[in-house]
Design a protein around this motif. Structure first.
Motif, mmCIF file in Angstrom:
data_model
loop_
_atom_site.group_PDB
_atom_site.id
_atom_site.type_symbol
_atom_site.label_atom_id
_atom_site.label_comp_id
_atom_site.label_asym_id
_atom_site.label_seq_id
_atom_site.Cartn_x
_atom_site.Cartn_y
_atom_site.Cartn_z
ATOM 1 N N LEU A 148 -31.546 -43.184 7.601
ATOM 2 C CA LEU A 148 -30.365 -44.017 7.407
ATOM 3 C C LEU A 148 -30.728 -45.378 6.821
ATOM 4 O O LEU A 148 -29.857 -46.103 6.358
ATOM 5 N N TYR A 208 -28.861 -47.638 4.069
ATOM 6 C CA TYR A 208 -27.594 -47.010 3.696
ATOM 7 C C TYR A 208 -26.550 -48.082 3.354
ATOM 8 O O TYR A 208 -26.571 -49.170 3.896
ATOM 9 N N ASN A 209 -25.683 -47.752 2.432
ATOM 10 C CA ASN A 209 -24.597 -48.691 2.126
ATOM 11 C C ASN A 209 -23.231 -47.999 2.065
ATOM 12 O O ASN A 209 -22.246 -48.583 1.645
ATOM 13 N N GLN A 210 -23.213 -46.749 2.495
ATOM 14 C CA GLN A 210 -21.938 -46.044 2.630
ATOM 15 C C GLN A 210 -21.994 -45.236 3.913
ATOM 16 O O GLN A 210 -23.049 -44.694 4.259
ATOM 17 N N VAL A 211 -20.885 -45.160 4.603
ATOM 18 C CA VAL A 211 -20.853 -44.336 5.808
ATOM 19 C C VAL A 211 -19.420 -43.865 6.017
ATOM 20 O O VAL A 211 -18.462 -44.577 5.699
ATOM 21 N N TYR A 255 -24.062 -40.698 5.994
ATOM 22 C CA TYR A 255 -24.548 -41.986 5.511
ATOM 23 C C TYR A 255 -25.005 -41.810 4.069
ATOM 24 O O TYR A 255 -25.640 -40.799 3.724
ATOM 25 N N GLY A 256 -24.679 -42.778 3.228
ATOM 26 C CA GLY A 256 -25.039 -42.691 1.819
ATOM 27 C C GLY A 256 -25.770 -43.935 1.356
ATOM 28 O O GLY A 256 -25.621 -45.021 1.921
ATOM 29 N N ARG A 257 -26.588 -43.711 0.354
ATOM 30 C CA ARG A 257 -27.331 -44.816 -0.236
ATOM 31 C C ARG A 257 -27.289 -44.630 -1.739
ATOM 32 O O ARG A 257 -27.634 -43.563 -2.241
ATOM 33 N N CYS A 297 -27.791 -39.800 2.323
ATOM 34 C CA CYS A 297 -29.169 -40.015 2.800
ATOM 35 C C CYS A 297 -29.322 -39.625 4.264
ATOM 36 O O CYS A 297 -30.450 -39.528 4.764
ATOM 37 N N GLN A 330 -29.802 -34.381 -0.972
ATOM 38 C CA GLN A 330 -29.413 -35.721 -1.429
ATOM 39 C C GLN A 330 -28.163 -35.606 -2.304
ATOM 40 O O GLN A 330 -28.112 -36.124 -3.428
ATOM 41 N N TRP A 348 -22.600 -38.658 -3.174
ATOM 42 C CA TRP A 348 -21.700 -39.094 -2.114
ATOM 43 C C TRP A 348 -20.352 -38.437 -2.313
ATOM 44 O O TRP A 348 -19.745 -38.590 -3.378
ATOM 45 N N PRO A 356 -20.151 -50.272 4.477
ATOM 46 C CA PRO A 356 -20.887 -49.782 5.630
ATOM 47 C C PRO A 356 -20.086 -49.755 6.928
ATOM 48 O O PRO A 356 -20.645 -49.480 7.966
#
Lengths: 440, 64
Positions: A342, A345-348, A364-366, A371, A392, A395, A433
């Motif tokens: 994680l 990460y900058n998306q969730v 969770y995304g990056r 990610c 991967q 998103w 986030p």
């Protein structure tokens, strides 16, 4: 360089990773000498229960044994327990043990794990604990009685699990962390806040956003902690759960590359016939290119098998180690599971369940790709999202999540969310986030 | 091959299902292992050995 004829393999470290190497070698047909060296006197035992069932007293120490005596016998090991490795000579290909013995090898595996970090000046102070070994856990267990005041420094998984056990044993628990939200480092602020709330409801007093300056003592025994802002908290015992550092001191003069752990290549080879597995091993992850070191129980087993395979293949034919990391934590009746990494990460987005139900799966995304996936008390559902982590996957938009992700080249439909289990299109899109509740 | 699982030890990681999906499954509610086939066919042996090896709770015992 080709692998030398392989007749002697030495594995330093007799815990999950070292045992996994040994089993992997035998299973893949290695019949030569196999020396397993451990600094602890015990047969290989499992560590995750130390902060759970062992600490609570639900299990005794025998249940932690990783393999039966018969299963270990069947491996045909030259087993050296209670014998710490103290130095490595990569020229002579010998490892020196604390008892003065020297063990020669053709291939050596460093699986020495990590040691709990301590607070400065607390060595030998009665009532100050860490939680890494069986003895650590039994010592701490002796402190957990109704009315005893326990201060836990740090709010990672170990501290949080110990807090849950200590409360159930009736101890008064204060958790001090420099993080604004306990567990936010591991899971993000929203899940961290939810878990903090659970701990608070169980009577844990949480003191966030402050460092512990010193452990206070009276007559050589811990009597509390002093915080960086001058406050003091009285205690009968202090548990320090502020992470761990790799056990690499014995490699200092060996020439083996050491940074944060043994610095291996992507195949877990550190050069000169030296390999590493488990908590101590750092390697560039093939998917991200970033050097990682993972202190997870499952990584120890998977990495041990990978090293065994690569030792037998030889450095020229070794394959990169490319796992989907997995870790779990049990706190009260919550079961937390995390696939992937994680970090950064900058998306969730909550894709099943909700924070309010305390039962959820979150992706969770990056940088626009999945990610990680974290679950709270939804283990089977969470596992299905592992595939997105492994791939991967881009998103997913809310619309993407309505049809099953198995539509995208899923190697096994079993691992993909089926239409029945797929997230509803009602999930709110989230670009930032902060978690969005499914019905938000 | 004969497989036994210790459901008290099982931590619900699901690593066995990933390694051998024809032999292991998980309960929905808590992730605890379900043994689908205690005597699997030979083409499953490798998967089962892998599952036992990676089980983070050492909860799978394989007798061959």
């Amino acid at each position: 360089m080709t692998a030398p004829a392989l007749a002697r393999v030495a594995v330093v470290g007799a815990s999950a990773a070292g045992l996994s190497v040994a089993e992997g070698l035998r299973r893949d047909g290695y019949t030569g000498r196999l020396t397993l060296i451990g600094d602890e006197p015990h047969l290989p035992y499992d560590r995750p229960p130390l902060s759970k069932q062992l600490l609570s007293g639900a299990w005794d120490a025998d249940r932690l044994r990783l393999r039966s005596a018969e299963a270990l016998d069947a491996l045909g090991l030259d087993l050296r327990l209670g014998a710490a490795a103290v130095a490595l000579d990569t020229e002579a290909r010998e490892v020196a043990l604390a008892d003065g013995d020297r063990v020669g090898y053709d291939a050596l595996v460093v699986a020495t794990g990590v040691a709990a970090r301590r607070l400065p000046g607390t060595d030998g102070v009665a009532g100050v604990h860490v939680l890494r070994t069986l003895e650590d856990a039994l010592d701490l267990r002796g402190e957990l009685r109704p009315g005893r005041r326990l201060v836990i420094v740090g709010a990672g998984f170990v501290g949080a699990e110990a807090a849950a056990v200590a409360r159930e044993a009736g101890a008064e628990v204060t958790m001090v962390t420099d993080a604004a939200v306990p567990l936010a480092d591991a899971l993000g602020p929203d899940l961290g806040a939810m878990l903090s709330q659970v701990h608070a409801e169980h009577g844990v007093r949480i003191v966030p956003g402050v460092l512990v300056d010193a452990v206070l003592t009276e007559g050589g025994r811990a009597s509390g902690v002093r915080l960086a802002d001058g406050r003091t908290i009285e205690a009968d015992a202090v548990l320090v759960g502020i992470g761990a550092r790799p056990n690499t001191g014995w490699l200092a003069a060996s020439g083996v590359p050491v940074g944060d752990g043994v610095e291996c290549d992507a195949t877990l080879h550190a050069g000169s016939g030296v390999w590493a597995a488990g908590d101590v091993a750092s390697w560039p992850h093939p998917r991200t290119g970033e050097r990682v070191r993972i202190e997870h129980r499952t990584n120890a087993a998977e990495q041990g098998l990978a090293v065994a395979h690569n030792i037998l293949a030889g450095p020229d034919h070794a394959t990169p180690f490319d796992p989907v990391p997995y870790v779990w934590s049990d706190q009260y009746d919550l079961k937390i599971q995390v696939y992937g990494q994680l970090r950064g990460y900058n998306q969730v987005r909550v894709v099943e369940g909700s924070l309010a139900e305390r039962r959820l799966t979150a992706l969770y995304g990056r940088d626009g790709r999945v990610c990680g996936a974290a679950g709270v008390t939804m283990p089977r559902a969470t596992r299905r999202y592992r595939l997105l982590v492994a791939e991967q996957a881009p998103w997913p938009s809310t619309a993407d999540l309505a049809p099953p992700p198995s539509a995208r080249q899923a190697p096994s439909a079993r691992q993909a969310p089926s239409a029945r289990q797929a997230p509803s299109a009602g999930s709110a899109a989230s670009g930032g986030p902060a978690l969005s509740g499914r019905d938000a | 091959m004969k497989i036994s699982v210790d459901v008290d030890k099982c931590c619900g990681a699901g690593q066995c299902v990933l390694a051998a999906p024809d032999v292991f499954d998980q309960r929905d509610e808590d992730g605890i292992v379900i043994l689908l086939d205690a005597n699997p066919p030979a083409d499953q042996y490798d998967n089962v050995r892998k599952a036992a090896a990676v089980c983070p709770a050492a909860a799978i015992e394989v007798q061959e």
